[in-house]
Design an enzyme around this catalytic site. Structure first.
Site, PDB file in Angstrom:
ATOM      1  CB  SER A  67     -64.708 -38.782 -21.393  1.00  0.00           C
ATOM      2  OG  SER A  67     -64.787 -39.390 -20.122  1.00  0.00           O
ATOM      3  CE  LYS A  68     -58.902 -32.733 -20.210  1.00  0.00           C
ATOM      4  NZ  LYS A  68     -59.125 -31.857 -21.340  1.00  0.00           N
ATOM      5  NE  ARG A  69     -67.108 -38.486 -14.508  1.00  0.00           N
ATOM      6  CZ  ARG A  69     -68.097 -39.321 -14.837  1.00  0.00           C
ATOM      7  NH1 ARG A  69     -68.873 -39.062 -15.878  1.00  0.00           N
ATOM      8  NH2 ARG A  69     -68.317 -40.415 -14.147  1.00  0.00           N
ATOM      9  CG  HIS A  70     -64.231 -42.453 -17.393  1.00  0.00           C
ATOM     10  ND1 HIS A  70     -65.417 -42.167 -17.990  1.00  0.00           N
ATOM     11  CD2 HIS A  70     -64.500 -42.732 -16.102  1.00  0.00           C
ATOM     12  CE1 HIS A  70     -66.391 -42.285 -17.089  1.00  0.00           C
ATOM     13  NE2 HIS A  70     -65.853 -42.632 -15.940  1.00  0.00           N
ATOM     14  CB  ALA A  77     -59.316 -38.298 -21.835  1.00  0.00           C
TER      15      ALA A  77
END
Ligand code: GLU
Length: 474
Positions: A245-248, A250
């Site tokens: 995800s964007k937080r992890h 991406a």
């Protein structure tokens, strides 16, 4: 001798290049380079709605920054429409494909019926056997049609280098569309036509395309061509086991550049996502990666994005680089980076700080006090190490004795401090910690005596003066 690989990275420019795409590009690159082959870049930009020039630019720029430069001019899929059309025509003529005139409504009916019977929907193949007269009539009436491939009976079997033997019964595949009613071609068709024309003999891509592979093999065979070898790479998962995800992680590759990560460090980290050289080594220079890389060592299990490990590997690369290399890289990003300073001073600064950093941004941040006198001090460190004016008094006496020192070298400075501590009947730490705060504003950093020596007497005494006047805070 197997033929030299011809591989390609084929991104769709509907978004930025992320870690997953960069890893696919890297594995293609390493595979080709190790075996003296060629690595191409093909931009799959046929989806006009979703493809954007800014993403093409970002993808190319990121690949170049990573050092994954393609060998020949970029192939743009959108410029190959004629080739896709002529391949579809060739199939139509040879009977490997047919025109399907079924309307959206007719297909919806078929779909509803399948749903009622709780069956997976597959196109019935109704237009496969239109008579010549029927066909003529419909064409004369200019009825809209799409082109479907005739999927023969039987099975498709292939061995994926990572996922092993795969077998799919054609009963599970319907006559899929290769050219839509508006004349555009579908992914499973264009990709094969392009790969055939580019003479690609190995396809290395994300596991999300594994399910497309049997359809593509059917197209190869229909076009009378031998399919290439395939290797699908496991997905990169977030720490929660889900898609990135964007937080992890991406974020686009460009964000890593902007954060000052070294490209070779990022590549090193990406290489380890799904591949392991078979021992516990984790830090590799790019050249070594090329020498060691092999598809046999790619594992099926999804690689998990681990920010801590990424930071650690980046830190190792920052430590391993020569100070001159780091200075050059810094100057590539900012030609004016401390250009008013002596180069030998800059190199010494870098050497002192580099092992504590994971990126060029940190190098810049952590070296600030080598150039500017600290005007503020780490609060936590002050609270712990400069509690009251008794420390100020000690530092005052230290300040005076430093004036008289004849030599200004690390060993002399250390001995002098230790002797003073003995005279004052306190531990050396009572001087070391406040001194670090005074001259760097920080609670931690490189060896104090090296730091003092590099900063020079004048600067050190000036900074001590300021700290003595301003600490502890009232
Ligand atoms: N364009 C496809 C994608 O970005 C890749 C196609 C392929 O590698 O076959 O997912």
């Amino acid at each position: 001798m197997p033929a030299a690989p011809r591989v390609r990275f084929a991104p769709s420019p509907s978004g930025e290049l992320h870690l997953g795409g960069a890893r696919t590009a890297l594995f293609n690159y390493l595979f080709a380079k190790k075996r003296g082959g060629k690595y191409f870049l093909r931009i799959e930009d046929t989806d006009v709605q979703r493809s954007k020039q800014e993403f093409v630019d970002q993808i190319c720029y990121s690949l170049e920054w990573l050092g994954l430069k393609w060998d020949e001019p970029i192939v743009y899929q959108s410029k190959r429409r004629d080739h896709h059309h002529s391949a579809a025509r060739q199939l139509l003529q040879a009977g490997g494909a047919y025109r399907c005139f079924c309307t959206v409504e007719e297909l919806a009916l078929e779909r509803d019926e399948a749903a009622k019977e709780k069956k997976l929907y597959r196109y019935s193949g109704r237009c496969r056997d239109l008579t010549d007269d029927e066909l003529k009539l419909r064409l004369n009436r200019a009825d809209p049609f799409c082109v479907r491939i005739t999927v023969p009976g039987g099975k498709t079997k292939f061995t994926d280098s990572v996922y092993g033997k795969i077998e799919v019964d054609h009963k599970e595949i319907d006559d899929f569309i290769i050219q839509r009613t508006d004349g555009s071609s579908t992914y499973n068709f264009t990709v094969v036509v392009d790969d055939m024309d580019m003479e690609i003999n190995w396809i290395i891509r994300g596991e999300d395309h594994l399910a497309n592979t049997p359809k593509q093999i059917i197209v190869y065979k229909a076009l009378g061509s031998k399919p290439p070898r395939f290797a699908h790479l496991p997905m990169i998962l977030g720490p929660n086991g889900q898609r990135l995800s964007k937080r992890h992680g991406a974020t686009g590759i460009q964000a890593y550049r902007d954060m000052g990560f070294l490209p070779e460090a990022l590549l090193n980290y990406l290489a380890l996502l799904g591949w392991s050289p078979g021992n516990n080594r984790e830090v590799f220079f790019f050249k070594e990666l090329t020498e060691k890389f092999s598809l046999n060592k790619v594992v099926k299990k999804g690689g998990v994005f681990d920010e801590k490990k990424l930071n650690w590997i980046c830190g190792q690369h920052m430590s391993d680089k020569s100070s001159q290399d780091l200075l050059n890289t810094m100057r590539e990003l900012d030609p004016d980076w401390h250009s008013d300073q002596d180069e030998s001073y800059l190199l010494n600064v870098i050497e002192m700080v580099q092992s504590r950093t994971k990126s060029l941004s940190e190098l810049n941040e952590f070296s600030g006090y080598f150039f500017t006198d600290p005007q503020s001090f780490d609060e936590k460190a002050v609270k712990k190490r400069w509690k009251d004016t008794s420390v100020t008094e000690l530092m005052n006496r230290y300040w005076m004795s430093l004036h008289e020192l004849t030599k200004w070298e690390p060993t002399v400075l250390e001995e002098h401090l230790r002797t003073l501590a003995e005279t004052e009947n306190v531990s050396a730490g009572k001087f070391i910690h406040p001194m670090r705060i005074a001259i760097s504003g920080q609670g931690v950093g490189p060896s104090l005596f090296d730091l003092m020596a590099l900063l020079g007497r004048e600067r050190v005494l000036r900074r001590m003066n300021y700290a003595i006047d301003n600490l502890p805070p009232s």
